[in-house]
Structure formats: C-alpha cells, structure tokens
Design a protein around this motif. Sequence first.
Motif, PDB file in Angstrom:
ATOM      1  N   UNK A 211      12.041  12.588 -28.633  1.00 14.89           N
ATOM      2  CA  UNK A 211      12.685  12.892 -29.950  1.00 14.89           C
ATOM      3  C   UNK A 211      13.457  14.236 -29.995  1.00 14.89           C
ATOM      4  N   UNK A 212      12.894  15.238 -29.418  1.00 15.75           N
ATOM      5  CA  UNK A 212      13.436  16.524 -29.830  1.00 15.75           C
ATOM      6  C   UNK A 212      14.210  17.233 -28.617  1.00 15.75           C
ATOM      7  N   UNK A 213      14.212  16.274 -27.529  1.00 16.65           N
ATOM      8  CA  UNK A 213      14.647  16.971 -26.111  1.00 16.65           C
ATOM      9  C   UNK A 213      14.808  18.487 -26.081  1.00 16.65           C
ATOM     10  N   UNK A 214      15.864  18.870 -25.603  1.00 18.99           N
ATOM     11  CA  UNK A 214      15.958  20.536 -25.237  1.00 18.99           C
ATOM     12  C   UNK A 214      15.397  21.414 -26.374  1.00 18.99           C
ATOM     13  N   UNK A 215      15.628  20.995 -27.494  1.00 17.74           N
ATOM     14  CA  UNK A 215      15.217  21.667 -28.803  1.00 17.74           C
ATOM     15  C   UNK A 215      13.687  21.886 -28.984  1.00 17.74           C
TER      16      UNK A 215
END
Length: 449
Positions: free
Chosen positions: A340-344
């Motif tokens: 859902x948030x990947x690299x964040x």
Amino acid sequence: MPTAPLPQFPAGFRWGVSTSAYQIEGAAEAGGRGTSIWDTFARSPGRIADGSTGDVACDHYHRYREDIALLAGLGVTAYRFSVAWPRVQPTGTGPAHPDGLDFYDRLVDELLAHDVDPVATLYHWDLPQPLEDAGGWLARDTAARFAAYADLVAARLGDRVRLWITLNEPFVHMSLGYGTGLHAPGRTLLFDAFPVAHHQLLGHGLAVAALRARSGSPVAIANNYSPVRTIGETDADRAAAAAYEALHNRLFTDPLLGRGYPEGTIGDPSVVHDRDLAVIAAPIDVLGVNYYNPTGVRAPREGSPLPFELVPLGGYPRTAFDWPVAPDGLHELLGWLHRTYGDALPPVEITESGCAYDDAPDADGRVHDPERIAYLDGHLRAVRAALHEGIDVRGYFVWSLLDNWEWAEGFTKRFGLVHVDYATRTRTPKSSYAWLRDVVTAARRKPER
C-alpha cells in the motif's frame, strides 16, 4: 508446543517487551502525580469488569529494579515503557514536576546499566484530567500541550532514550474512548469523534519536531492494525470492508505518510487547518505496528448507525479475550503495508504482539502457558516470512512483560510473560518467559548474516 527451531533473524534485530504506565506503575498519588482520565474512569461505578483501579496495579513504581532484573534475565535488547503524562505534568500544563522526571531518569539509567535500550512512549492513553475537562483530544489546544510535554521529557531523557514513540494506538483511543465510551474518558460520539483523530495526529507531528530538537534518537508512532476480511460476497459487503479498513488502518497512516485523510473519513473539515497535514507528515524513522488479530466485516444490518458490521472469525484458536490467534494475519498485514505504501513506508517494528490466557500457578508454584508459547512461535515465524519477502521489519516487542491491569477488564485478563499475584505483587516467570529467553539467546548468538 513448537518443536521446529525458529528461522534465524538478522543481526541487529530488536528483541523487546512492552508495558504501559497506568497498567503497571501504581503509586497513583506518589511524587506529585496528578489525576488522569483513567483514574476518573476506573473510579466510576460499573466501568471496570471487576471494579478495580490502577491505583496500585503491579506496583512497578516501587519495584522497577526487580522488573528490570527480569528484563535482563530474559535477554531482550529493548524495553518499551510509557511515561505517565500526569506524573510529569500533574495538570497537563506548566513546568515538569521534578519527582516525576526523577522516576523516569532512574528507570532509564537502570535499563542502560543492564544493557537494555529504553524505548519511551509518550502517550499511552493517560491524559491529565484537567486537559480532558478543557475538551480533551476534541480540543485543538491539547495537541500543543502534548508537544510541550514531549519537550519536557526529551529535555531530560533525550540523551539516553534509544527510540521515541509519540502515541500508542490513536485509533483505539479515539474509537473506544471517544466513540463508544468503553474506555476513558467514556464519551459516545461515534463518527463525531473525528476531531480526536486529527488532534492526536497533529500532536504527534508537533511532538516529532520537539523531540528532534532535543534528541538525536529515532522517532516513531505505534498504530494498531487489523487486516480486514470481507464476510459475504455482495458489493455492500465489500464496501463495508473498505470503509472499515479506511477507518481502522488508513486514517492514522495515510496522513502520516503524506497522503492526507482517506476519502470519507473527515467528519468536520473545519477541524483541519492550513499546514496541519504538513505537520502531521513530518518524516518518522520507524512505524510501530501493534497487531493482535484480523477483523471480519460485512454490510451493516438495516438501521445500523455504522456503515459496517464486525463479525467474529471462525477457524482459529481463541484467547481468553475471545480473539482469534491468527499469525497469518500478521504476515498479511505486513504485506498490505508494504504494497500500500511502497517507498513511503519507513522500517517497521512490531511494537506490541501478545495474548491473554487464564494463567495460574500449578501445585508446584510454576506457571505453564503452552498456548502463549505457540502464539509467539507462530507470530515470530510470520515476521520471518515477511523478512524473507524483503519487508523491512526491524524488531518484535511482546505484550507484555507482566500480567497487568487490563483497562476496562481490570485484573481479569493476563498477558504477561511473568505472572503477578495481585494480592502480594509477587512475580513468577511463566514457561513462556523461559522459552522466549532461549529464543532470544540463540538469535543473538547466531544472527542471520
């Protein structure tokens, strides 16, 4: 009982246990401590299952050296505790009470003397009662008061705390404390509790800045997450599950990671001022994940005030809380966060994971809790599977070191690795304590390279 050895964990993986101030400290009036919302709530008839309060709890305030010796014997590398806001600021405003800061000063030094990293949570639900009287987390000013309190604590402990956690489970505090009234302060606002969400997150963002100004240690927040499983096959069931996921899992994560609030979750837009979302999205170093169980959701019955209905999940063993024991849910959750948030998504630490059972000493005085051993074994394997898939999980904290005062359930639910006799406050390590000690010892001896 588990028989296969656990897979290896990476070098530097943080092994810890967690507690919270109101649940273990006691000493309700020692050192100038003020009244919290939980003091008020627990002393109100009918609020607590067994009529008890946290006035004495586990008496950790006077027995902290004994409890830190138990930590050292367990071999963990970190201890997550919470600072009682009313012990530091009895009214929630003004200068710190020196006796309150002195206690946490002694606690932190004792931990470091035993090579245990102090992990300090600034807010674990014990709001000073005078702030609640002024509106509590419904009031924007409480966010500013929280940042000022964070500054006081960091000014004293910032050179030694190894990880800061601003808030514990803001979703649970909002939903049970202000939404349904099952927890302190006992308000029943349902979806009108949105300002509580925003002001907690705003307080978090303001506290991040205060902590960074006083301390070089990393900063985190500990959110409660629950994988949502749709019960039923209709569009209405799927919409209900999406609504619950937005409320439970995304409301307190999307804005932290720069996405703003999920659609449909802002109850009163006027609460959100210019620049608030930028303050809330201040970068954090770690996302704390508290996990206990997944949640089944289907479309609500006609006339329900909620856009979803929660449904018990079958097919799993149950704890004394009647929660499903679902290690697959932790694996599912870590994957969901990663996708859902990947690299964040910052590195993750499991800041709470545990189970309640009706543990009692046998005739020989020992406390055997094979169910807890099986629980921990399964959840650690779930973490290891996530690591194998490339998800950056840096630590695992067991809830809890001690049997404690379990909020609205009083002394009726036992989560501890250590049994506490509530009449004498005698501590007795359970068989799960010995099991975890052996796991941690082996992991620290032969970490994954």
